[in-house]
Design an enzyme around this catalytic site. Structure first.
Site, mmCIF file in Angstrom:
data_model
loop_
_atom_site.group_PDB
_atom_site.id
_atom_site.type_symbol
_atom_site.label_atom_id
_atom_site.label_comp_id
_atom_site.label_asym_id
_atom_site.label_seq_id
_atom_site.Cartn_x
_atom_site.Cartn_y
_atom_site.Cartn_z
ATOM 1 N N GLU A 141 93.570 -37.253 17.504
ATOM 2 C CA GLU A 141 94.142 -38.101 18.608
ATOM 3 C C GLU A 141 93.599 -37.636 19.875
ATOM 4 O O GLU A 141 93.448 -36.273 20.183
ATOM 5 C CB GLU A 141 95.360 -37.956 18.464
ATOM 6 N N GLU A 191 93.826 -32.793 24.085
ATOM 7 C CA GLU A 191 94.475 -32.987 25.325
ATOM 8 C C GLU A 191 93.974 -31.957 26.342
ATOM 9 O O GLU A 191 93.571 -30.959 26.092
ATOM 10 C CB GLU A 191 96.033 -32.549 25.255
ATOM 11 N N ASN A 251 87.970 -31.696 26.949
ATOM 12 C CA ASN A 251 87.537 -32.920 27.501
ATOM 13 C C ASN A 251 87.001 -33.871 26.405
ATOM 14 O O ASN A 251 86.223 -33.385 25.324
ATOM 15 C CB ASN A 251 86.587 -32.789 28.593
ATOM 16 N N ASP A 276 95.160 -43.803 29.600
ATOM 17 C CA ASP A 276 95.181 -44.137 30.817
ATOM 18 C C ASP A 276 94.087 -45.608 30.968
ATOM 19 O O ASP A 276 93.188 -45.611 30.661
ATOM 20 C CB ASP A 276 94.476 -43.224 31.824
ATOM 21 N N LYS A 302 91.191 -50.311 37.953
ATOM 22 C CA LYS A 302 90.297 -50.645 38.842
ATOM 23 C C LYS A 302 88.969 -50.771 38.226
ATOM 24 O O LYS A 302 88.385 -50.069 37.219
ATOM 25 C CB LYS A 302 90.164 -49.727 39.966
ATOM 26 N N THR A 356 104.950 -42.707 20.082
ATOM 27 C CA THR A 356 104.751 -41.604 21.040
ATOM 28 C C THR A 356 105.834 -41.277 21.864
ATOM 29 O O THR A 356 106.666 -42.388 21.913
ATOM 30 C CB THR A 356 103.476 -41.777 21.586
ATOM 31 N N TYR A 414 105.666 -41.888 25.072
ATOM 32 C CA TYR A 414 105.757 -43.096 26.095
ATOM 33 C C TYR A 414 106.163 -44.318 25.332
ATOM 34 O O TYR A 414 106.706 -45.090 26.189
ATOM 35 C CB TYR A 414 104.097 -43.028 26.306
ATOM 36 N N GLU A 415 105.710 -44.367 24.054
ATOM 37 C CA GLU A 415 106.049 -45.558 23.298
ATOM 38 C C GLU A 415 107.561 -45.950 23.242
ATOM 39 O O GLU A 415 108.074 -46.932 23.565
ATOM 40 C CB GLU A 415 105.374 -45.488 22.073
#
Length: 216
Positions: A44, A69, A96, A118, A122, A191, A193-194
């Site tokens: 992940e 992460e 990374n 993320d 833009k 998750t 966030y989910e």
């Protein structure tokens, strides 16, 4: 997302090298030696606080999971979950995603999860999106033939962009859902966030993208 700095995070990570693997490059091509078996490896990218990958590791003991992460102040929450559960089939990397090819050999990973990445909305930041073509090429270099990306987001713009990006790269789209929580998809693990987004009534988008078998 504004991150709350945790100055103690570095020391805590260093205190648990059995869970957050230091110098992961040394395991390139031999991650199964670290896990002690030949089970498939799923990773992940952007594992956040670790709820998804921890619950996946509990539910699927026959799969080895690696959570990646970048931010130390975030990965310590995932570390706490791993300390509490001591799952033999889950390890974490504080690296990374751009360095994946230094960490995994070709064909070493079977599946990649991208959860609530993320969106970098833009246009000038397009190349930072984890579904941009250069990342898709990177993933292809570590995945097995016909390896898969499983992607979830609440961001409609990122989802539409990603569907186009996957298709233009030549991936085969499967199980595309425009409203995951009101679909017949089974076995979804949320998750952090989910859950937060779903409780607000946000629609969750999901798809699977499969690399085509190389021409012989």
């Amino acid at each position: 997302m504004r991150l709350r700095n945790k100055p103690w995070a570095k020391d805590k990570i260093a205190a648990y090298p059995q869970y957050v693997i230091p110098n992961p490059e040394q395991y390139k091509g031999r991650w199964n030696e670290l896990f002690g078996n030949d089970h498939p490896i799923h990773i992940e990218i952007g594992t956040g606080k670790g709820r998804f990958i921890t619950e996946m590791a509990k539910a699927h003991p026959d799969v080895n999971y690696i959570g990646i992460e970048l931010y130390k102040s975030v990965i310590v929450s995932a570390l706490d979950k791993l300390i509490e559960n001591d799952l033999p089939n889950l390890r974490l990397l504080n690296v990374n995603a751009k360095d994946l090819m230094n960490i995994f050999a070709k064909g070493e990973v079977e599946r990649i999860y991208l959860n609530f990445s993320d969106p970098w909305p833009k246009k000038r930041h397009e190349k930072r999106r984890l579904t941009y073509k250069t990342f898709l090429e990177l993933y292809e270099n570590i995945l097995v033939d016909e390896g898969e990306i499983h992607f979830k987001t609440d961001n409609q713009g990122l989802f539409e962009y990603s569907l186009v990006s996957f298709s233009q790269y030549g991936l085969v789209l499967q199980n595309v859902s425009l409203d995951l929580h009101n679909s017949d998809f089974e076995g979804n693990i949320m998750t952090e966030y989910e859950q937060k987004f779903a409780e607000k009534g946000n629609r969750i988008y999901r798809c699977e993208a499969k690399y085509r078998k190389p021409m012989q």
